[in-house]
Scaffold this motif. Structure first.
Motif, PDB file in Angstrom:
ATOM      1  N   TRP A   1     101.689 -67.939  71.353  1.00 14.36           N
ATOM      2  CA  TRP A   1     102.152 -67.143  70.208  1.00 14.36           C
ATOM      3  C   TRP A   1     103.669 -67.241  70.104  1.00 14.36           C
ATOM      4  O   TRP A   1     104.219 -67.463  69.023  1.00 14.36           O
ATOM      5  N   ALA A   2     104.353 -67.071  71.240  1.00  6.83           N
ATOM      6  CA  ALA A   2     105.812 -67.152  71.237  1.00  6.83           C
ATOM      7  C   ALA A   2     106.287 -68.529  70.800  1.00  6.83           C
ATOM      8  O   ALA A   2     107.252 -68.653  70.037  1.00  6.83           O
TER       9      ALA A   2
ATOM     10  N   THR B   1     116.285 -63.537  68.113  1.00 12.14           N
ATOM     11  CA  THR B   1     115.394 -62.391  68.320  1.00 12.14           C
ATOM     12  C   THR B   1     113.957 -62.840  68.560  1.00 12.14           C
ATOM     13  O   THR B   1     113.207 -62.185  69.287  1.00 12.14           O
ATOM     14  N   THR B   2     113.568 -63.970  67.958  1.00 12.00           N
ATOM     15  CA  THR B   2     112.220 -64.499  68.188  1.00 12.00           C
ATOM     16  C   THR B   2     112.065 -65.001  69.622  1.00 12.00           C
ATOM     17  O   THR B   2     110.980 -64.890  70.217  1.00 12.00           O
ATOM     18  N   LEU B   3     113.139 -65.529  70.195  1.00 14.66           N
ATOM     19  CA  LEU B   3     113.098 -65.979  71.590  1.00 14.66           C
ATOM     20  C   LEU B   3     112.827 -64.827  72.553  1.00 14.66           C
ATOM     21  O   LEU B   3     112.501 -65.053  73.719  1.00 14.66           O
TER      22      LEU B   3
ATOM     23  N   PHE C   1     109.620 -64.553  74.895  1.00 18.87           N
ATOM     24  CA  PHE C   1     109.464 -65.143  76.226  1.00 18.87           C
ATOM     25  C   PHE C   1     109.843 -64.186  77.361  1.00 18.87           C
ATOM     26  O   PHE C   1     109.055 -64.018  78.299  1.00 18.87           O
ATOM     27  N   PRO C   2     111.034 -63.529  77.324  1.00 19.37           N
ATOM     28  CA  PRO C   2     111.292 -62.545  78.390  1.00 19.37           C
ATOM     29  C   PRO C   2     110.328 -61.364  78.354  1.00 19.37           C
ATOM     30  O   PRO C   2     109.995 -60.804  79.400  1.00 19.37           O
ATOM     31  N   GLY C   3     109.846 -60.999  77.149  1.00 19.52           N
ATOM     32  CA  GLY C   3     108.834 -59.945  77.072  1.00 19.52           C
ATOM     33  C   GLY C   3     107.565 -60.339  77.805  1.00 19.52           C
ATOM     34  O   GLY C   3     106.957 -59.541  78.513  1.00 19.52           O
TER      35      GLY C   3
ATOM     36  N   ARG D   1     112.000 -56.195  70.621  1.00 21.99           N
ATOM     37  CA  ARG D   1     110.932 -57.143  70.323  1.00 21.99           C
ATOM     38  C   ARG D   1     110.306 -57.700  71.596  1.00 21.99           C
ATOM     39  O   ARG D   1     109.108 -57.975  71.640  1.00 21.99           O
ATOM     40  N   ALA D   2     111.123 -57.881  72.638  1.00 25.11           N
ATOM     41  CA  ALA D   2     110.590 -58.369  73.917  1.00 25.11           C
ATOM     42  C   ALA D   2     109.515 -57.427  74.445  1.00 25.11           C
ATOM     43  O   ALA D   2     108.435 -57.855  74.862  1.00 25.11           O
TER      44      ALA D   2
END
Length: 499
Positions: free
Chosen positions: A180-181, A335-337, A340-342, A390-391
């Motif tokens: 998804w990411a 912000t979309t990246l 991944f940390p989320g 977002r994360a």
């Protein structure tokens, strides 16, 4: 007749017989689908199916990210008022909300592979057609029909989870969420490249590429062995498990597979049985809050970036517009990246503190990150806060995808995923009118709504009655009843020992 002879006659009648539906000897070794999957383990086959089902996630994410890019573009190009811009987003979620229970029912009655394949073919067709929309009305209809197909995407998780051993299930479903990411990031990069030169029609057309690849290779997908066993096709399930074992370089357990008594599948009333109704209602709200908050922060990102900071958002003429700039696309990419940390955070948490606490953690952290937006902050601080928010909300969204198929049995697992997904679409349907319309009336009221919903969802996560960490997938509601009886008896025994 002596007592000895009487015992010889009655003993075979009283002996417990553990046989399959084909009348196996009581001394024949048997095994369950769970035991077979544990013996086979995670290997080459699971990597292949994760890549293929992951493509459906990439396609889903790309179609969702389009919504935050398409709105501002058509607002200017077609001179649309703000409520019509919000409808472009909402009509997709209307289609998804209507279709999600339908695809769930199809998957429970006819198979996970059938439901997923048909839904992706449908999505591919209408995704391509929407690129040729001549006017606003046609775009609404075609995007709504695309949404109807995308509603079947969560069935990829149902199918994938039913091939996983217990210990690997949490991490593996979280890892498939990485697709998804990847899809979200790829869509922003595609928009950054396509929008300034070729325009939104090319963006819509090229965004269907992952779906086209999935449809081209879906013939490889096997049906879930759990579904085959539950529908009485044990030989087909054995063939599938033998194929998985061969690809993984492992051997099947000795003996015959146990058959399960077939019951009615895909009945909505089963979600409200005594042992499930509370879980169902709480999960529906959690799914609603996840989608409401996730898509809310996605849509707020472009709105806040266009304004510069929250203090500059004021009621304006509904036809006033601003095109997204290269700087907006780059900040949207950053912000979309955060996906991944989320994902990394919940990967560390989901198998250590459990599913329920992981979901609660994500909701509460999202609320904390939204609170500073009430103040007038600079663009760098705004980007960082949106990144962290977002994360966490994307991480929480992935945890609920792990929890839901674990807590419901095979006989209605797909329906549970479908109805839960429908609740998520209701949240996603409402959020454009909050993030894009209410925002023009009151920034503070808009942010308060998101904080309130996420806090309530965090509480709902903590009071869920079942923690599924380390729990085997249930084949039917009878398994849950038996498990509940065993736990109740164990509790009584422990109290008796204490006394």
């Amino acid at each position: 007749m002596s007592l000895f002879h009487l015992v010889l006659i009655l003993e075979p009648l009283c002996r417990p017989v553990f046989t399959s539906s084909e009348g196996l000897s009581p001394f024949t070794e048997t095994f369950t689908v769970d035991e077979a999957l544990e013996a086979i383990g995670f290997g080459k086959f699971q990597w292949k199916i994760s890549l293929l089902t992951g493509l459906s996630w990439v396609a889903d994410a790309m179609e969702m990210m389009i919504l935050s890019i398409l709105g501002p573009q058509l607002h200017c190009e077609w001179r649309l008022p703000s409520y019509q811009v919000a409808l472009i987003t909402s009509v997709v979620f209307v289609g998804m909300g209507i279709s999600s229970p339908v695809w769930g029912n199809v998957s429970d009655k006819y198979g996970r592979r059938v439901g997923l394949t048909i839904s992706m073919c449908w999505t591919l067709y209408y995704g391509l057609m929407s690129a040729f929309s001549p006017v606003y009305g046609w775009l609404l209809v075609l995007r709504g029909l695309l949404g109807f197909g995308i509603g079947g995407a969560p069935q990829s998780v149902t199918l994938y989870s039913e091939f996983l051993p217990v210990k690997a299930r949490g991490i593996c479903i979280m890892l498939i969420a990485a697709f998804w990411a990847i899809g979200a990031v790829f869509e922003v990069l595609l928009a950054l490249w396509i929008m300034p030169t070729l325009g939104w029609r090319w963006l819509l057309g090229l965004s269907t590429i992952p779906m086209a690849i999935f449809v081209s290779f879906c013939f490889w997908l096997p049906e879930s062995p759990r579904f085959d066993v539950l529908t009485g096709r044990r030989e087909k399930a054995m063939e599938t498990l033998a194929r998985v074992a061969k690809e993984n370089g492992k051997t099947m357990p000795q003996g015959r597979m146990m058959a399960y008594k077939q019951g009615d599948r895909g009945r909505i009333k089963d979600l409200f049985a005594a042992q499930y109704w509370r879980t169902t209602l709480l999960l529906w709200f959690i799914w609603f809050a996840n989608a409401f908050s996730y898509y809310g922060i996605v849509l707020l990102t472009t709105e806040l970036f266009q304004a510069g900071d929250s203090s500059k958002i004021e009621p304006t003429c509904s036809l006033e517009c601003k095109y997204l700039t290269s700087a907006d696309y780059k900040d949207l990419l950053w912000t979309t990246l955060a996906e991944f940390p989320g994902l990394l955070v919940v990967l560390l948490a989901v198998d250590h503190i459990g599913r329920k606490k992981s979901m609660a953690l994500c909701f509460f952290m999202f609320s904390l990150c939204v609170l500073p937006l009430f103040a007038c902050i600079e663009r760098i601080a705004l980007t960082i806060l949106i990144f962290v928010a977002r994360a966490f909300i994307s991480g929480g969204y992935q945890v609920v995808f792990v929890y839901t198929p674990e807590v419901f049995p095979t006989e209605n697992r797909a329906l549970a995923m479908g109805t839960s997904s429908a609740m998520a679409r209701v949240g996603a349907l409402i959020t454009p009118f909050i993030a894009q319309v209410m925002l023009r009336t009151s920034v503070y009221l808009t942010l308060s709504v998101y904080v309130g919903v996420s806090v309530l969802a965090g509480v709902a996560s903590l009071i869920l009655p079942i923690e599924t960490l380390g729990r085997s997938l249930q084949e039917s509601s009878r398994d849950q009843e038996r498990q509940g009886t065993v736990l109740l008896q164990a509790g009584r025994d422990n109290r008796g020992s204490a006394l």
